[in-house]
Scaffold this active site. Structure first.
Site, PDB file in Angstrom:
ATOM      1  N   LYS A  19      31.878  51.033  23.451  1.00  0.00           N
ATOM      2  CA  LYS A  19      32.647  51.734  22.409  1.00  0.00           C
ATOM      3  C   LYS A  19      31.796  51.952  21.156  1.00  0.00           C
ATOM      4  O   LYS A  19      31.763  53.051  20.594  1.00  0.00           O
ATOM      5  CB  LYS A  19      33.902  50.920  22.067  1.00  0.00           C
ATOM      6  CG  LYS A  19      34.840  50.714  23.255  1.00  0.00           C
ATOM      7  CD  LYS A  19      36.089  49.984  22.879  1.00  0.00           C
ATOM      8  CE  LYS A  19      35.854  48.535  22.540  1.00  0.00           C
ATOM      9  NZ  LYS A  19      35.398  47.741  23.679  1.00  0.00           N
ATOM     10  N   HIS A  69      35.723  23.109  52.931  1.00  0.00           N
ATOM     11  CA  HIS A  69      36.523  23.837  51.941  1.00  0.00           C
ATOM     12  C   HIS A  69      35.989  25.262  51.758  1.00  0.00           C
ATOM     13  O   HIS A  69      36.751  26.238  51.839  1.00  0.00           O
ATOM     14  CB  HIS A  69      36.495  23.074  50.606  1.00  0.00           C
ATOM     15  CG  HIS A  69      37.315  23.704  49.526  1.00  0.00           C
ATOM     16  ND1 HIS A  69      38.536  23.200  49.135  1.00  0.00           N
ATOM     17  CD2 HIS A  69      37.099  24.796  48.737  1.00  0.00           C
ATOM     18  CE1 HIS A  69      39.030  23.952  48.166  1.00  0.00           C
ATOM     19  NE2 HIS A  69      38.166  24.922  47.902  1.00  0.00           N
ATOM     20  N   GLU A  70      34.686  25.388  51.536  1.00  0.00           N
ATOM     21  CA  GLU A  70      34.097  26.722  51.326  1.00  0.00           C
ATOM     22  C   GLU A  70      34.097  27.536  52.612  1.00  0.00           C
ATOM     23  O   GLU A  70      34.242  28.763  52.572  1.00  0.00           O
ATOM     24  CB  GLU A  70      32.666  26.586  50.784  1.00  0.00           C
ATOM     25  CG  GLU A  70      32.556  25.869  49.447  1.00  0.00           C
ATOM     26  CD  GLU A  70      33.391  26.516  48.357  1.00  0.00           C
ATOM     27  OE1 GLU A  70      33.634  27.744  48.425  1.00  0.00           O
ATOM     28  OE2 GLU A  70      33.825  25.798  47.438  1.00  0.00           O
ATOM     29  N   ASP A  96      42.241  26.773  42.711  1.00  0.00           N
ATOM     30  CA  ASP A  96      42.677  27.777  43.693  1.00  0.00           C
ATOM     31  C   ASP A  96      44.193  27.889  43.716  1.00  0.00           C
ATOM     32  O   ASP A  96      44.745  28.993  43.774  1.00  0.00           O
ATOM     33  CB  ASP A  96      42.168  27.400  45.089  1.00  0.00           C
ATOM     34  CG  ASP A  96      40.652  27.379  45.170  1.00  0.00           C
ATOM     35  OD1 ASP A  96      40.026  28.171  44.438  1.00  0.00           O
ATOM     36  OD2 ASP A  96      40.106  26.584  45.952  1.00  0.00           O
TER      37      ASP A  96
END
Length: 604
Positions: free
Chosen positions: A207, A423-424, A500
């Site tokens: 901007k 988990h991942e 999560d």
């Protein structure tokens, strides 16, 4: 710069003159007071040796101090400053020397009057000189209500050619440039050019750069100031600075006045905790009056930038003030490529760098984000003593910017590594299977600077203008994938999925309350987040729904979470062998890329 040098030289002259005067006055006082060239111990030695023939004592007006002057057999006189004249007189009489007691005297007009007055006068002169330095000789106090706007000619040399990725925005502003260059053709047909242009968009989209480019294209003076520069703790200063700013602008017409972060001064009036801020409201009122007070086609155009247009006062948005609002959004893939090419001009790139591919994989990045990405990549290359930037540097920078620095030295137990790996892997499987959220870019179990034990980074390959219900549900499923994998493998759960769960719950609540995506609640907006108190809204605003509806919303959010949890669990159980293989590979390598991960589905 020359003016600053003259001011510094004038200040140095004042200091030197002040030091010389003090030294001179002290020297004169030292000479007139007489030399203190004898001690009381030496006087006692001379008395014992019979070398003193006479003495006189002159007390000071501050008893019991004074000065003793003794005459030696050689005819020489010595002065002794004593702290107790009575003790000195007693010592002299013990050796049969009877001193003459003089009348008590003061410190002298030099030390009691001239020296203090002279020093005070010089100190005042130095203080006045210091205050005058910032005011160009007029004094800071006299300039307190003056505008702090910085003026430059032609927007510091920036033109539309230097603004990449904002094609439509530049087209909207081209007529402003044409008016500043040739106002006659607009006036002939009775056209009124907008008095104000509001640039709205997320931080880092360009901007301020656009405003400079308008001035650069037109070659007119450019006044730049921040909204916070108007507001002071002293009542009336902000309004005075607004008047002074527009007064100066009218002297340089045609010109551009650019107000950055205008929401600092143009928030809604009479709202917020404890009522409105009187000084801020006075400043806003003066800004409204000045913009309304412009003559028709005077040649002064106000451009303002903000990323909080929702909290601006409605009065400043009406026609005749900020007539036009231009949204400066995040660039699309073509815009990102242009921006990358612009910022890569002064950076030597390796043969393996593909800017088009980088533009495709950086959906959602602003111009500032892309500049930061290439800068971080250049820093990585410099640290490795290379003269060019290669693709691996950009990949490292991409992870650092998107996730955070990896903490490879952090010691983690084997159990925690195994939990993190599964988990991942749970996240990664859902990213790969679900069609609207993937594919996977990197999966890692290396802790990051944001406190995560690992991360799974997707690679969005398209720009989405809006979200569908199916896409939002898939986002929720991906967020729950890590928690589901822990439950399947370890028959237990950890706190590692807290962020999560928070993300999934927030998205499900937005589906129900803001987007009308609930079957039971219906197409009704129950979202109150827009009525936050601290952004200028009322404190005691009423809720837009009843307690019964609030309970229904909570139940509907839980229904969405449970439905997504069930679907995600079915997918992960269907690909459980991939889950085990991915976790094992992560435990071995700690980080895997897209090809290695996708090969697991081929092998299993």
């Amino acid at each position: 710069m020359d003016q600053n040098n003259r001011q510094n030289k004038g200040m140095a002259a004042y200091i030197v003159f002040f030091g010389l005067c003090v030294a001179g006055l002290l020297f004169i006082n030292f000479i007139t007071a007489g030399r203190n060239n004898y001690t009381l111990y030496q006087m006692q030695g001379a008395l014992s040796a019979g070398a003193v023939t006479g003495a006189d004592i002159t007390p000071y007006q501050v008893p019991p101090t004074g000065v003793v002057r003794i005459t030696l057999t050689s005819g020489e006189t010595m002065n002794i400053q004593v702290t107790d004249v009575a003790e000195a007189e007693k010592m002299l009489k013990e050796y049969h020397i009877y001193p003459v007691i003089n009348k008590a005297q003061g410190e002298g007009i030099l030390t009691s009057v001239i020296l203090p007055v002279g020093l005070s006068f010089l100190a005042v002169m130095v203080v006045i000189s210091i205050m005058n330095r910032g005011g160009g000789g007029a004094g800071r106090m006299a300039n307190f209500g003056k505008s702090r706007a910085r003026i430059s000619l032609g927007g510091e040399g920036v033109t539309f050619d230097g603004v990449a990725g904002l094609k439509e925005e530049k087209e909207d502003l081209e007529e402003i440039v044409q008016f500043l260059k040739n106002p006659g053709k607009f006036i002939e047909v009775g056209a009124r050019i907008p008095k104000g242009v509001l640039l709205e968009g997320p931080p880092g989209t360009g901007k301020t750069l656009l405003a400079k480019a308008i001035a650069g294209e037109a070659g007119v003076p450019f006044f730049s100031i921040s909204g916070s520069d108007f507001v002071e703790m002293y009542v009336g200063v902000g309004a005075s600075r607004v008047r002074d700013l527009f007064s100066e602008a009218k002297k340089h017409e045609p010109c551009i006045v650019f107000i950055d972060e205008i929401d600092a001064v143009a928030r809604q009036r009479g709202t917020g905790m404890g009522g409105g801020h009187d000084e801020r409201e006075q400043t806003l009122n003066q800004l409204l009056v000045e913009m309304d007070g412009f003559g028709v086609n005077e040649g002064v155009i106000v451009i303002a930038a903000t990323n909080r247009v929702d909290i601006l006062d409605p009065a400043i948005m009406r026609p005749g003030r900020f007539d036009r609002k231009i949204v400066v959004g995040r660039p699309d893939v073509g815009g990102r490529k242009e921006i990358l090419l612009t910022h890569a001009k002064n950076k030597p790139l390796g043969d393996d760098v593909n800017l088009e591919h980088i533009a495709q994989t950086t959906a959602g990045f602003t111009g500032a984000d892309l500049e930061n990405l290439l800068n971080e990549a250049a820093i990585v290359a410099a640290k490795e003593d290379r003269k060019y930037v290669c693709q691996s540097d950009i990949n490292k920078a991409f992870i650092k910017v998107g996730i955070g620095s990896e903490k490879k030295s952090k010691i983690i137990s084997d159990k925690e590594k195994k939990i993190t790996a599964y988990h991942e892997a749970g996240h990664a499987i859902l990213f790969h299977i679900l069609p609207e959220v993937g594919p996977v870019y990197t999966v890692s179990i290396i802790p990051t600077g944001v406190g995560a034990a690992g991360y799974t980074m997707p690679l969005p390959d398209k720009d989405d203008m809006f979200l569908t219900k199916g896409r939002m549900e898939q986002d929720i499923m991906v967020s729950l994938g890590g928690r589901i994998a822990e439950e399947i493998i370890f028959d237990d759960i950890t706190t590692g999925a807290s962020s999560d769960i928070r993300k999934a719950t927030k998205e499900a609540r937005m589906m129900v309350t803001r987007y009308g995506m609930s079957e039971n609640i219906g197409v009704v907006c129950y979202d109150d987040d827009y009525d936050e108190v601290f952004i200028g809204r009322d404190l005691a605003h009423a809720k837009s729904h009843s307690e019964n509806i609030a309970g229904e919303i909570d139940r509907e959010v839980k229904v969405i979470i449970d439905r997504c949890y069930k679907k995600a669990k079915e997918i992960i159980l269907e690909h459980e062998q991939v889950l085990h293989s991915c976790a094992a590979l992560l435990l071995e390598k700690e980080k895997i890329g897209r090809k290695e991960f996708e090969d697991l589905f081929v092998q299993n």
